[in-house]
Design a protein around this motif. Structure first.
Motif, PDB file in Angstrom:
ATOM      1  N   ARG A 149       0.830  -1.216   0.000  1.00 30.25           N
ATOM      2  CA  ARG A 149       0.000   0.000   0.000  1.00 30.25           C
ATOM      3  C   ARG A 149       0.863   1.264   0.000  1.00 30.25           C
ATOM      4  O   ARG A 149       0.533   2.251  -0.658  1.00 30.25           O
ATOM      5  CB  ARG A 149      -0.982  -0.026   1.163  1.00 30.25           C
ATOM      6  CG  ARG A 149      -2.026  -1.113   0.974  1.00 30.25           C
ATOM      7  CD  ARG A 149      -3.067  -1.186   2.082  1.00 30.25           C
ATOM      8  NE  ARG A 149      -3.909  -2.345   1.890  1.00 30.25           N
ATOM      9  CZ  ARG A 149      -4.840  -2.487   0.955  1.00 30.25           C
ATOM     10  NH1 ARG A 149      -5.059  -1.501   0.106  1.00 30.25           N
ATOM     11  NH2 ARG A 149      -5.559  -3.587   0.849  1.00 30.25           N
ATOM     12  N   PHE A 150       1.987   1.236   0.723  1.00 27.79           N
ATOM     13  CA  PHE A 150       2.906   2.383   0.711  1.00 27.79           C
ATOM     14  C   PHE A 150       3.420   2.622  -0.709  1.00 27.79           C
ATOM     15  O   PHE A 150       3.357   3.738  -1.225  1.00 27.79           O
ATOM     16  CB  PHE A 150       4.082   2.139   1.671  1.00 27.79           C
ATOM     17  CG  PHE A 150       5.161   3.185   1.546  1.00 27.79           C
ATOM     18  CD1 PHE A 150       5.035   4.404   2.174  1.00 27.79           C
ATOM     19  CD2 PHE A 150       6.292   2.950   0.766  1.00 27.79           C
ATOM     20  CE1 PHE A 150       6.021   5.382   2.041  1.00 27.79           C
ATOM     21  CE2 PHE A 150       7.279   3.920   0.624  1.00 27.79           C
ATOM     22  CZ  PHE A 150       7.133   5.138   1.269  1.00 27.79           C
ATOM     23  N   TRP A 151       3.938   1.570  -1.360  1.00 26.55           N
ATOM     24  CA  TRP A 151       4.506   1.736  -2.699  1.00 26.55           C
ATOM     25  C   TRP A 151       3.446   2.049  -3.750  1.00 26.55           C
ATOM     26  O   TRP A 151       3.718   2.757  -4.717  1.00 26.55           O
ATOM     27  CB  TRP A 151       5.349   0.512  -3.074  1.00 26.55           C
ATOM     28  CG  TRP A 151       6.697   0.601  -2.450  1.00 26.55           C
ATOM     29  CD1 TRP A 151       7.150  -0.061  -1.342  1.00 26.55           C
ATOM     30  CD2 TRP A 151       7.758   1.457  -2.867  1.00 26.55           C
ATOM     31  NE1 TRP A 151       8.430   0.329  -1.055  1.00 26.55           N
ATOM     32  CE2 TRP A 151       8.835   1.263  -1.977  1.00 26.55           C
ATOM     33  CE3 TRP A 151       7.920   2.365  -3.898  1.00 26.55           C
ATOM     34  CZ2 TRP A 151      10.049   1.933  -2.094  1.00 26.55           C
ATOM     35  CZ3 TRP A 151       9.123   3.037  -4.024  1.00 26.55           C
ATOM     36  CH2 TRP A 151      10.165   2.818  -3.129  1.00 26.55           C
ATOM     37  N   ALA A 152       2.215   1.574  -3.552  1.00 26.48           N
ATOM     38  CA  ALA A 152       1.130   1.954  -4.464  1.00 26.48           C
ATOM     39  C   ALA A 152       0.914   3.463  -4.391  1.00 26.48           C
ATOM     40  O   ALA A 152       0.727   4.126  -5.416  1.00 26.48           O
ATOM     41  CB  ALA A 152      -0.146   1.193  -4.121  1.00 26.48           C
ATOM     42  N   ASP A 153       0.984   4.010  -3.181  1.00 25.28           N
ATOM     43  CA  ASP A 153       0.849   5.454  -2.998  1.00 25.28           C
ATOM     44  C   ASP A 153       2.018   6.198  -3.652  1.00 25.28           C
ATOM     45  O   ASP A 153       1.823   7.194  -4.352  1.00 25.28           O
ATOM     46  CB  ASP A 153       0.780   5.772  -1.500  1.00 25.28           C
ATOM     47  CG  ASP A 153       0.607   7.251  -1.214  1.00 25.28           C
ATOM     48  OD1 ASP A 153      -0.122   7.939  -1.960  1.00 25.28           O
ATOM     49  OD2 ASP A 153       1.195   7.734  -0.231  1.00 25.28           O
TER      50      ASP A 153
ATOM     51  N   THR B 221       8.408  18.462  -1.890  1.00 27.22           N
ATOM     52  CA  THR B 221       6.991  18.272  -1.604  1.00 27.22           C
ATOM     53  C   THR B 221       6.654  16.782  -1.519  1.00 27.22           C
ATOM     54  O   THR B 221       5.929  16.338  -0.619  1.00 27.22           O
ATOM     55  CB  THR B 221       6.124  18.966  -2.679  1.00 27.22           C
ATOM     56  OG1 THR B 221       6.428  20.365  -2.664  1.00 27.22           O
ATOM     57  CG2 THR B 221       4.644  18.751  -2.444  1.00 27.22           C
ATOM     58  N   ALA B 222       7.208  16.002  -2.443  1.00 29.36           N
ATOM     59  CA  ALA B 222       6.990  14.549  -2.412  1.00 29.36           C
ATOM     60  C   ALA B 222       7.620  13.931  -1.168  1.00 29.36           C
ATOM     61  O   ALA B 222       7.052  13.019  -0.556  1.00 29.36           O
ATOM     62  CB  ALA B 222       7.550  13.902  -3.677  1.00 29.36           C
TER      63      ALA B 222
ATOM     64  N   LEU C 128       5.578  11.683   1.582  1.00 26.33           N
ATOM     65  CA  LEU C 128       5.936  10.295   1.852  1.00 26.33           C
ATOM     66  C   LEU C 128       6.401  10.079   3.290  1.00 26.33           C
ATOM     67  O   LEU C 128       6.200   9.000   3.843  1.00 26.33           O
ATOM     68  CB  LEU C 128       6.969   9.811   0.849  1.00 26.33           C
ATOM     69  CG  LEU C 128       6.432   9.746  -0.581  1.00 26.33           C
ATOM     70  CD1 LEU C 128       7.511   9.303  -1.546  1.00 26.33           C
ATOM     71  CD2 LEU C 128       5.217   8.837  -0.661  1.00 26.33           C
ATOM     72  N   VAL C 129       6.984  11.096   3.907  1.00 26.97           N
ATOM     73  CA  VAL C 129       7.317  10.992   5.331  1.00 26.97           C
ATOM     74  C   VAL C 129       6.026  10.810   6.129  1.00 26.97           C
ATOM     75  O   VAL C 129       5.952   9.974   7.032  1.00 26.97           O
ATOM     76  CB  VAL C 129       8.137  12.209   5.803  1.00 26.97           C
ATOM     77  CG1 VAL C 129       8.182  12.300   7.317  1.00 26.97           C
ATOM     78  CG2 VAL C 129       9.552  12.140   5.234  1.00 26.97           C
ATOM     79  N   LYS C 130       4.987  11.555   5.772  1.00 27.88           N
ATOM     80  CA  LYS C 130       3.687  11.396   6.444  1.00 27.88           C
ATOM     81  C   LYS C 130       3.097  10.013   6.207  1.00 27.88           C
ATOM     82  O   LYS C 130       2.333   9.509   7.021  1.00 27.88           O
ATOM     83  CB  LYS C 130       2.713  12.474   5.973  1.00 27.88           C
ATOM     84  CG  LYS C 130       3.063  13.853   6.478  1.00 27.88           C
ATOM     85  CD  LYS C 130       2.130  14.901   5.924  1.00 27.88           C
ATOM     86  CE  LYS C 130       2.577  16.290   6.373  1.00 27.88           C
ATOM     87  NZ  LYS C 130       1.819  17.347   5.702  1.00 27.88           N
TER      88      LYS C 130
ATOM     89  N   MET D 148      15.759   8.219   0.538  1.00 26.91           N
ATOM     90  CA  MET D 148      14.672   7.926   1.474  1.00 26.91           C
ATOM     91  C   MET D 148      14.733   6.455   1.891  1.00 26.91           C
ATOM     92  O   MET D 148      15.450   5.671   1.279  1.00 26.91           O
ATOM     93  CB  MET D 148      13.318   8.179   0.795  1.00 26.91           C
ATOM     94  CG  MET D 148      13.113   9.543   0.169  1.00 26.91           C
ATOM     95  SD  MET D 148      12.721  10.798   1.378  1.00 26.91           S
ATOM     96  CE  MET D 148      11.107  10.273   1.938  1.00 26.91           C
ATOM     97  N   GLN D 149      13.946   6.121   2.909  1.00 29.50           N
ATOM     98  CA  GLN D 149      13.700   4.725   3.271  1.00 29.50           C
ATOM     99  C   GLN D 149      12.202   4.508   3.356  1.00 29.50           C
ATOM    100  O   GLN D 149      11.478   5.362   3.885  1.00 29.50           O
ATOM    101  CB  GLN D 149      14.316   4.374   4.624  1.00 29.50           C
ATOM    102  CG  GLN D 149      15.811   4.239   4.618  1.00 29.50           C
ATOM    103  CD  GLN D 149      16.351   3.873   5.984  1.00 29.50           C
ATOM    104  OE1 GLN D 149      15.833   4.299   7.003  1.00 29.50           O
ATOM    105  NE2 GLN D 149      17.406   3.085   6.001  1.00 29.50           N
ATOM    106  N   ASP D 150      11.742   3.358   2.838  1.00 27.22           N
ATOM    107  CA  ASP D 150      10.331   3.015   2.977  1.00 27.22           C
ATOM    108  C   ASP D 150      10.076   2.568   4.421  1.00 27.22           C
ATOM    109  O   ASP D 150      11.007   2.543   5.232  1.00 27.22           O
ATOM    110  CB  ASP D 150       9.913   1.984   1.916  1.00 27.22           C
ATOM    111  CG  ASP D 150      10.421   0.577   2.147  1.00 27.22           C
ATOM    112  OD1 ASP D 150      10.903   0.245   3.252  1.00 27.22           O
ATOM    113  OD2 ASP D 150      10.347  -0.229   1.199  1.00 27.22           O
ATOM    114  N   PRO D 151       8.838   2.234   4.793  1.00 26.04           N
ATOM    115  CA  PRO D 151       8.545   1.884   6.189  1.00 26.04           C
ATOM    116  C   PRO D 151       9.340   0.702   6.748  1.00 26.04           C
ATOM    117  O   PRO D 151       9.422   0.554   7.963  1.00 26.04           O
ATOM    118  CB  PRO D 151       7.040   1.570   6.166  1.00 26.04           C
ATOM    119  CG  PRO D 151       6.518   2.423   5.061  1.00 26.04           C
ATOM    120  CD  PRO D 151       7.601   2.376   4.010  1.00 26.04           C
ATOM    121  N   GLU D 152       9.942  -0.119   5.892  1.00 27.76           N
ATOM    122  CA  GLU D 152      10.745  -1.237   6.382  1.00 27.76           C
ATOM    123  C   GLU D 152      12.242  -1.018   6.175  1.00 27.76           C
ATOM    124  O   GLU D 152      13.045  -1.924   6.348  1.00 27.76           O
ATOM    125  CB  GLU D 152      10.291  -2.540   5.741  1.00 27.76           C
ATOM    126  CG  GLU D 152       8.919  -2.955   6.232  1.00 27.76           C
ATOM    127  CD  GLU D 152       8.618  -4.418   6.037  1.00 27.76           C
ATOM    128  OE1 GLU D 152       9.530  -5.215   5.750  1.00 27.76           O
ATOM    129  OE2 GLU D 152       7.434  -4.776   6.178  1.00 27.76           O
ATOM    130  N   GLY D 153      12.638   0.200   5.806  1.00 29.11           N
ATOM    131  CA  GLY D 153      14.045   0.536   5.719  1.00 29.11           C
ATOM    132  C   GLY D 153      14.692   0.347   4.366  1.00 29.11           C
ATOM    133  O   GLY D 153      15.906   0.528   4.230  1.00 29.11           O
TER     134      GLY D 153
END
Length: 146
Positions: A19-23, A107-108, A112-114, A135-140
């Motif tokens: 869901r994170f990467w879909a966003d 801005t992006a 994405l931090v939010k 950046m890092q996604d929610p799992e690093g």
């Protein structure tokens, strides 16, 4: 014929990461096969017990241009820097002035931090007209916004 590709992420929570990467990419969670209202219904029809079902998720480009991203649950956590990462082009490319691209990227980053990402550091090379943020996604998993 050119082969298609799928990018696979090992992770702890496939649904959350999908869901994170879909966003991030404007993708959608892949719908279940025709004739099934949900993935659990499909998996149950295949004889997979409910406690074994949340082991994977996938997202797809709604227009079919980009690769499928597959997220599979693994027992171990991430231990080192990625050897491969995604560069997500949100700045508008070299057709946009560097200052404008910087604003779009930043801005992006905020959005994405939010959504659960972490901002590591920004880089700028004015000689090449480049600006990007690691950046890092929610799992690093590392990725870049440029």
């Amino acid at each position: 014929m050119t082969p298609s590709i799928q990018v696979t992420f090992d992770c702890a929570d496939p649904d959350r990461l999908a869901r994170f990467w879909a966003d991030v990419l404007g993708y959608q969670v892949q719908p279940p096969p025709p004739g099934f209202a949900s993935w659990p219904e499909f998996l149950a029809a295949r004889g997979i017990p409910e406690h074994e079902q949340p082991v994977a998720s996938a997202i797809v480009d709604p227009v079919g241009a980009g690769p499928r991203l597959f997220f599979q649950k693994v027992p171990e956590g991430k231990r080192a820097k990625n050897r491969v990462h995604l560069d997500v082009n949100v700045g508008g490319g070299h057709a946009a002035p560097l200052a404008e691209r910087r604003v779009r990227v930043d801005t992006a980053v905020e959005r994405l931090v939010k959504a659960g990402a972490a901002r590591l550091h920004a880089h700028e090379d004015p000689r090449l007209g480049e600006y990007w943020v690691v950046m890092q996604d929610p799992e690093g998993n590392e990725f870049c916004l440029q």
